[in-house]
Design an enzyme around this catalytic site. Structure first.
Site, PDB file in Angstrom:
ATOM      1  N   VAL A   1       0.849  -1.201   0.000  1.00 51.39           N
ATOM      2  CA  VAL A   1       0.000   0.000   0.000  1.00 51.39           C
ATOM      3  C   VAL A   1       0.879   1.244   0.000  1.00 51.39           C
ATOM      4  O   VAL A   1       2.058   1.184   0.370  1.00 51.39           O
ATOM      5  CB  VAL A   1      -0.983   0.000   1.197  1.00 51.39           C
ATOM      6  CG1 VAL A   1      -1.916  -1.184   1.122  1.00 51.39           C
ATOM      7  CG2 VAL A   1      -0.234   0.008   2.523  1.00 51.39           C
TER       8      VAL A   1
ATOM      9  N   GLY B   1       2.144   3.559  -4.981  1.00 49.84           N
ATOM     10  CA  GLY B   1       1.892   3.966  -6.366  1.00 49.84           C
ATOM     11  C   GLY B   1       1.085   2.954  -7.157  1.00 49.84           C
ATOM     12  O   GLY B   1       0.987   3.044  -8.376  1.00 49.84           O
ATOM     13  N   LEU B   2       0.510   1.965  -6.455  1.00 49.27           N
ATOM     14  CA  LEU B   2      -0.252   0.938  -7.177  1.00 49.27           C
ATOM     15  C   LEU B   2      -1.767   1.161  -7.070  1.00 49.27           C
ATOM     16  O   LEU B   2      -2.561   0.288  -7.427  1.00 49.27           O
ATOM     17  CB  LEU B   2       0.128  -0.457  -6.655  1.00 49.27           C
ATOM     18  CG  LEU B   2       1.622  -0.807  -6.815  1.00 49.27           C
ATOM     19  CD1 LEU B   2       1.917  -2.169  -6.202  1.00 49.27           C
ATOM     20  CD2 LEU B   2       2.043  -0.794  -8.284  1.00 49.27           C
TER      21      LEU B   2
ATOM     22  N   ASP C   1      -6.800   6.471 -10.982  1.00 47.53           N
ATOM     23  CA  ASP C   1      -6.843   5.308 -10.083  1.00 47.53           C
ATOM     24  C   ASP C   1      -8.259   4.761  -9.871  1.00 47.53           C
ATOM     25  O   ASP C   1      -8.486   3.557 -10.054  1.00 47.53           O
ATOM     26  CB  ASP C   1      -6.184   5.640  -8.742  1.00 47.53           C
ATOM     27  CG  ASP C   1      -4.674   5.752  -8.860  1.00 47.53           C
ATOM     28  OD1 ASP C   1      -4.173   5.776 -10.003  1.00 47.53           O
ATOM     29  OD2 ASP C   1      -3.991   5.828  -7.823  1.00 47.53           O
TER      30      ASP C   1
HETATM   31  O1  PMV Z   1       2.280   7.080  -7.628  1.00 49.94           O
HETATM   32  P1  PMV Z   1       0.864   7.232  -8.117  1.00 49.94           P
HETATM   33  O2  PMV Z   1       0.248   5.957  -8.570  1.00 49.94           O
HETATM   34  O3  PMV Z   1       0.029   8.018  -7.167  1.00 49.94           O
HETATM   35  O4  PMV Z   1       0.926   8.040  -9.490  1.00 49.94           O
HETATM   36  C1  PMV Z   1       1.192   9.402  -9.591  1.00 49.94           C
HETATM   37  C2  PMV Z   1       1.143   9.720 -11.050  1.00 49.94           C
HETATM   38  C3  PMV Z   1       1.562  11.151 -11.356  1.00 49.94           C
HETATM   39  O5  PMV Z   1       1.536  11.271 -12.767  1.00 49.94           O
HETATM   40  C4  PMV Z   1       2.970  11.410 -10.887  1.00 49.94           C
HETATM   41  C5  PMV Z   1       0.620  12.158 -10.719  1.00 49.94           C
HETATM   42  C6  PMV Z   1      -0.795  12.144 -11.297  1.00 49.94           C
HETATM   43  O6  PMV Z   1      -1.694  12.633 -10.589  1.00 49.94           O
HETATM   44  O7  PMV Z   1      -1.014  11.711 -12.425  1.00 49.94           O
END
Ligand code: PMV
Length: 348
Positions: free
Chosen positions: A129, A132-133, A179
């Site tokens: 958790v 970034g997934l 997400d």
């Molecule tokens: O690490 P994550 O899954 O929260 O991805 C962030 C992705 C970014 O491009 C860095 C930020 C965004 O809101 O798109």
């Protein structure tokens, strides 16, 4: 905007007698950004896959009005009652900040259907958790579906997306809809701020190894870092933006044609751009280099960077070797693939 059953595309079912509510578990997939993170913030396209590792939310009715939550992954537990929060496990501040979005999900679903019941909620994730997934969004998505199902109402996927997106706004101040969308619908998506989401038809098997560095990071700090670099070197970064766009366009062809070799090359080039932006770090570089040396077709950081996870693409016969190399370099690897299955009810 007032949220109503009609605006959410949901329908109450005939029987909603709380005496007969049974426990329900729902699940939703985690995600991996294959191309375009960071650049997507400035209007460039990104490619995101739902992965076959899921997050689970189990909901059971209570006799009282308490909203009791437990997260095994975070080692946190506590409950909300009469507007107060009481911690039972872990730090009160952390527990409240993690559970507030889930409380909002539950309140929204209960309010829409005119219900007022106490619940026991258990959340569990098959992937790390805060790495970034997309697990925070996946929990909100699964929980929305589970509470809806417990109340015996049919909640549309659009409604699940809207409710879970509201919860994400508490977790991240300005979240993109990436997400909650990928977690609700599953599959592969092309996302761009001005055009929104386009589902991608990816027939090819895309075998991936994800490696967790174990380093927690703040996505917000990484986004701010890029913003500063962009201000300072806008002429240079503009060229990188254009390159990132080209990478995504070429990756779309490679995904359509099942050209894994090209996909791997493009991941390596994408990582070079992210490195240039300053969002890689030593922990990621170790794992990325180890994966490449072990025969991965390509490897890059995924998500915000500065720790978190990397992702490697490898032919089936190399998956084990790549996983072992990541492990030897201090990472926690797991093999995964795209899943077309978004949010689902697991059963009572
Ligand atoms: O690490 P994550 O899954 O929260 O991805 C962030 C992705 C970014 O491009 C860095 C930020 C965004 O809101 O798109």
């Amino acid at each position: 905007m007032a949220t109503t059953q009609a605006s959410l595309g949901t329908q109450p079912c005939a029987s909603r007698n709380s005496d007969v509510y049974m426990g329900v578990t729902a699940s939703a997939p985690a995600k991996v950004i294959l191309f375009g993170e960071h650049f997507v913030v400035y209007g460039e396209p990104a490619i995101v896959l739902a992965i076959d590792k899921r997050v689970y939310a189990k909901v059971e009715p209570r006799q009282d009005k308490r909203l009791h939550l437990h997260s095994a992954n975070l080692n946190l537990a506590g409950y909300f009652e009469d507007g107060f929060f009481q911690v039972e496990q872990g730090s009160a501040k952390e527990a409240k900040s993690k559970f507030d979005p889930l409380k909002l999900v539950v309140e929204n679903v209960l309010e829409i259907y005119g219900e007022d019941v106490g619940l026991d909620i258990e959340v569990d994730s098959a992937v790390p958790v805060a790495a970034g997934l997309g697990t925070s969004a996946a929990v909100a998505v699964a929980l929305t579906a589970a509470v809806g199902s417990l109340l015996k109402v049919k909640v549309s996927k659009e409604a699940i997306l809207r409710i879970s997106y509201e919860a994400e706004k508490i977790v991240h101040s300005t979240p993109s809809e990436i997400d909650p969308t990928i977690s609700t619908f599953g599959g592969a998506l092309l996302f761009q701020t001005d055009t929104g989401f386009k589902p991608l038809d990816v027939k090819a098997d895309v075998p991936l190894v994800i490696g967790y560095t174990g380093v927690q990071r703040s996505a917000r700090a990484q986004v701010a870092k890029v913003q500063n670099t962009k201000k300072k070197y806008s002429g240079v970064i503009d060229h990188m933006m254009k390159a990132a766009r080209e990478i995504v366009l070429k990756a779309l062809d490679a995904l359509r044609d099942g050209d894994l070799e090209a996909l791997g090359d493009l991941m390596n080039i994408n990582h070079a751009l992210l490195y240039g932006l300053g969002v890689s770090d030593e922990s990621l570089e170790w794992l990325i280099n180890a994966a490449r040396k072990a025969g991965a077709l390509g490897a890059k950081l995924t998500g915000a960077g500065g720790g978190g996870c990397m992702v490697a693409l490898a032919e089936n016969e190399r998956l084990e070797q790549v996983s072992e190399a990541i492990q030897r370099s201090g990472g926690s690897p797991f093999v995964t693939r795209k899943t077309d299955e978004g949010v689902r009810i697991e059963g009572s």
